[in-house]
Enzyme design. Sequence first.
Site, PDB file in Angstrom:
ATOM      1  N   ASN A  23       0.845  -1.320   0.013  1.00 34.27           N
ATOM      2  CA  ASN A  23       0.144  -0.199  -0.033  1.00 34.27           C
ATOM      3  C   ASN A  23       0.856   1.196  -0.145  1.00 34.27           C
ATOM      4  OD1 ASN A  23      -2.496  -1.677  -0.079  1.00 34.27           O
ATOM      5  ND2 ASN A  23      -2.583  -1.652   2.063  1.00 34.27           N
ATOM      6  N   ASP A 121      -9.765  -4.951  -5.801  1.00 27.65           N
ATOM      7  CA  ASP A 121     -10.636  -6.075  -5.185  1.00 27.65           C
ATOM      8  C   ASP A 121     -11.906  -5.678  -5.281  1.00 27.65           C
ATOM      9  OD1 ASP A 121      -8.291  -7.345  -4.358  1.00 27.65           O
ATOM     10  OD2 ASP A 121      -8.184  -5.957  -2.354  1.00 27.65           O
ATOM     11  N   ASP A 319      -7.503  -4.534   6.286  1.00 23.44           N
ATOM     12  CA  ASP A 319      -6.560  -5.641   5.544  1.00 23.44           C
ATOM     13  C   ASP A 319      -6.262  -6.728   6.377  1.00 23.44           C
ATOM     14  OD1 ASP A 319      -6.921  -4.215   3.123  1.00 23.44           O
ATOM     15  OD2 ASP A 319      -4.807  -3.241   3.251  1.00 23.44           O
ATOM     16  N   MET A 341     -15.698  -1.479   7.437  1.00 19.20           N
ATOM     17  CA  MET A 341     -15.447  -0.600   6.148  1.00 19.20           C
ATOM     18  C   MET A 341     -15.844  -1.079   4.801  1.00 19.20           C
ATOM     19  SD  MET A 341     -12.079   0.809   7.677  1.00 19.20           S
ATOM     20  CE  MET A 341     -11.545   2.085   6.522  1.00 19.20           C
TER      21      MET A 341
END
Length: 438
Positions: A23, A121, A319, A341
């Site tokens: 990320n 994703d 994550d 989320m």
Amino acid sequence: MASFEVTGGKKLSGSIIPQGAKNEALQIISAVLLTDQEVRIENIPDILDVNLLIELLADMNVQVNRIDRHTCLFKADNIQTDYLASAAFRDKGSKLRGSVMLAGPMLARYKKAYIAKPGGDKIGRRGVDTHILGFQQLGAAFNYNAETSCLEFRTNGLKGCYMMLDEPSVTGTANVLMAAVLAEGTSQIYNAACEPYIQQLCRMLNSMGANITGIGSNLLTVKGVDKLSGTTHRMLPDMIEIGSFIGLAAMTASEITIKDAGIGHLGVIPEKFRKLGIRMEFKGDDIYIPQQDHYEISTYMDGGILTIYDNPWPGFTPDLISIVLVTAIQAKGSVLIHQKMFESRLFFTDKLIDMGAQIILCDPHRATVIGLDRKHKLRGITMSSPDIRAGQALLIAALSAEGKSIIQNIEQIDRGYQHIDKRLIELGAEIRRIDDRR
């Protein structure tokens, strides 16, 4: 499509070095567009998403010199800006959600930018509203081209302002921040994400000549500068991979050392795994996880069932929700996993149930795991990886299971984990990569 054939039930042992942070890489590599001077990036993860972004930069005529698979020199001194308006960019950019972060640097330096329909994703709604609203407040005009499904931005010159982000989006904060560093005047970005990835981006930009204060807080103050210079930047270890290795060690009752883990940047991650009963020791910057035949989930002081949920930093990263969920399967006790989320990230639990896990999917956001305490092993099945993190969770489940598992669509895993099969084989795992393409 490629698959993993996994023979589970084997104890692993040894040391493993985490890759560079995925990320962080997508932001840092996008930021090289902000200067015409050379930028050196180190500890780059060799994964599909990052390699695709580097390809995109090369297609834009950025000079790319890969010294090795983890070190790269970039020089963006002759960008072909029209490439971003092409069908080729839309095709390649739509395969990578991280391509949205090219927009901030391009808008700041070239006064125009494009965002292809984002890929990545399929874990629920992931809009780009935060990016759009931030660019508009800095003085960019926005248009949606229905014919190309492309977002187009133009500006006569960005101007600093005060803005309150509608959510503390990591990519949204990064994109607006990169646009603001070359804007005229001062910007204040409130409700900014403050993850270590954002802190790293701020430090890199400051080393290039930007003027950013408030690093690590949710209020970033950016005094615009006329030009940025080159720099050298080294990325952090990937905290998501580190969490995955902790969960893997527990599920397979293995003794594993995670080397050079960047412990000071992990926040609450080790503590959340400790709440599942997992023991670990910090030895310098290494994390040692001893073999544990049993680990027990803690409860609240009044005896209530533990809840683990995600939150923006410094809360627990979303994550790792999939990894925590799968790790709890063989614990003693119960835990409620609350994925706030993203509304589709827990749907992979049906595959774990098919393997023998005791999981109640309460709704799209919540699942209760009733730990097996190793009284029953999971059984190998054939399954498909729906996204990066669920794919890694399924791989952990397969490695702990009895018998053989087939994990299909492993391109999803390859997007976020570099050569994961080869690295786990070195620890003693039995994994075979099968390429089904004809």
